[in-house]
Design an enzyme around this catalytic site. Sequence first.
Site, PDB file in Angstrom:
ATOM      1  N   SER A 265      25.639  70.671  38.432  1.00  0.00           N
ATOM      2  CA  SER A 265      26.126  70.576  37.056  1.00  0.00           C
ATOM      3  C   SER A 265      27.241  71.566  36.752  1.00  0.00           C
ATOM      4  O   SER A 265      27.860  71.495  35.700  1.00  0.00           O
ATOM      5  CB  SER A 265      24.973  70.798  36.056  1.00  0.00           C
ATOM      6  OG  SER A 265      24.593  72.156  36.024  1.00  0.00           O
TER       7      SER A 265
ATOM      8  N   LYS B 233      24.124  77.965  33.240  1.00  0.00           N
ATOM      9  CA  LYS B 233      25.032  77.245  32.352  1.00  0.00           C
ATOM     10  C   LYS B 233      25.969  78.230  31.650  1.00  0.00           C
ATOM     11  O   LYS B 233      25.772  79.446  31.672  1.00  0.00           O
ATOM     12  CB  LYS B 233      24.235  76.481  31.278  1.00  0.00           C
ATOM     13  CG  LYS B 233      23.325  75.380  31.791  1.00  0.00           C
ATOM     14  CD  LYS B 233      24.083  74.184  32.320  1.00  0.00           C
ATOM     15  CE  LYS B 233      23.149  73.043  32.695  1.00  0.00           C
ATOM     16  NZ  LYS B 233      22.350  73.341  33.885  1.00  0.00           N
TER      17      LYS B 233
END
Length: 259
Positions: A176, A215
Site C-alpha cells: 500500500s 501509513k
Amino acid sequence: MNFSDLSERQQRIIHFIVEFTRRNHYPPSIREIGDHVHISSTSVVKYNLSKLESYGFISRAPDKSRGLSVNFPALLASGYPLQQNGESFQEAALGEETSTARRAPELEYYTADESPVERASSRRFRVPILGKIAAGSPIAVNPREAYDPEDWIELAEGLLNVPADNLFALRVQGDSMIDASVLDGDIVILRHQETAEDGDMVAAWIEGDEETTLKFLQREGPNVRLIPANPNPEYQPIVRPADKVRINGKVVSVIRVLK
C-alpha cells in the site's frame, strides 16, 4: 541426551547451525534458521533453540546479534554425525593422532560482534527488528515482539542522525506504500516517538482493532486519517478517532535487500 533422541526438527536446526557456521564463520540468525527449516514463527524457532540450549548443545547470548555458539564437544559426545568430504568430521579433525586421549575438533566461529565485517569497521551499531508491519490491510502484532527482537540489522554510524537507542526496525508486509518507495519485504527503520507531524510516515497502532499499520499521518478535527500511497482503489484511508490511534514511531529510513 543423544543426538538421535532429538526431534527431527531439532536435528535439522542443529545441522543448519553447524553447516552455516562452518561456511560463514559466524552463526545464523533466527530468521535464517526458520527459513531453512521451514518454520514461519520465530517463537517456534526460539522454543527449539531453548531446548537445544537446555541439552547443552548450544549457548545463546540474547543481547547479541546472532548470539549463538555451538558446543562441538557435547555434539560429538552425543553421536552427532559431522561429515566433511565423505568422512566423519571427527576423523578428519583427529587424523592420525597417536594419543589415546582423542580431542574434539576446534572450529573457529564468530558471533556478529566478532565477525570480519564487524571487526573491519567499529563504527557500526545494531537496530532490533521487532517483527512485521502491514503496508496494506492492518495486521495483528504480538505485543511481546517489542521486547523480543527476532533479529538485528547493522547500520553504519553516521547514516542516520538519530541516537541508536531510539531506533527500531520492522519488516514491511504489503504494497500500500509503493508510491512512497516502500515495497513488500523492505525493512523500515523507525525512530521511537509518540507524536508526529501531518505528512509523516508512521507506524500506528489502532486501539480497539489491536492492529498496526504503516501509513502517512493526517489529522482531521477529532479524527486521524492513515493514508496509503498506492493509486489502487483497493487501498483506502483508515479513519479513526484520534484517541484510538497511537503513534509508535516515525520512519527515518528504508532498506531494501535485492534478491
